[in-house]
Every structure is written in structure tokens, then in C-alpha cells.
Design a protein around this motif. Sequence first.
Motif: not given
Length: 83
Positions: A64-71
Motif C-alpha cells: 500500500k503506497l504511502n507518501a514516501e513511496d509517491i515521492e
Amino acid sequence: MAMNFNQMLKFQQMKNSLKRFDRDHPKFKNFLNAVTREQALREGAVIELSVTSPEGKNYCSNIKLNAEDIELINQLRTMNPNS
């Protein structure tokens, strides 16, 4: 920072490998284009990966993607000259 000859050679080899992969698996590029167009990769999205061996054994995992993954995804996009 200039690339040395070995780095340029490896870059060219990778570029050729990516072209071959794209030619051999055109549906994958279409999939990535759809995910990008629909902006599906955002916080809370789930990426699931499934691999079936030639013997039929299945391996499956998801994140599950979190903000750091999106960055990280956005940083990788900026490395792609075609994005």
C-alpha cells in the motif's frame, strides 16, 4: 559529472534492453501509460505483484503506497527523459 566510456556503454546496453523489452511486451507499456494517465499511483493505492513459475508455483505480494513511496516514484519519473 561526465560519464566515462564504461558508463556510456552500460547506458547504451540498458537502453537497447529496454527497447527489446518494450517490443516483446507491448501490453506492459500500455498498462503503465493507463496507470499514469489515470493517476492511479497515489497515496493509499495498492500495488500487487504476482509471479507464476514455469512449474506453476505462484508467488504474490502487495504494498500500500504511502507518501514516501509517491515521492520515490516522482523522483524516478524525473529520471526518465520521456516523461
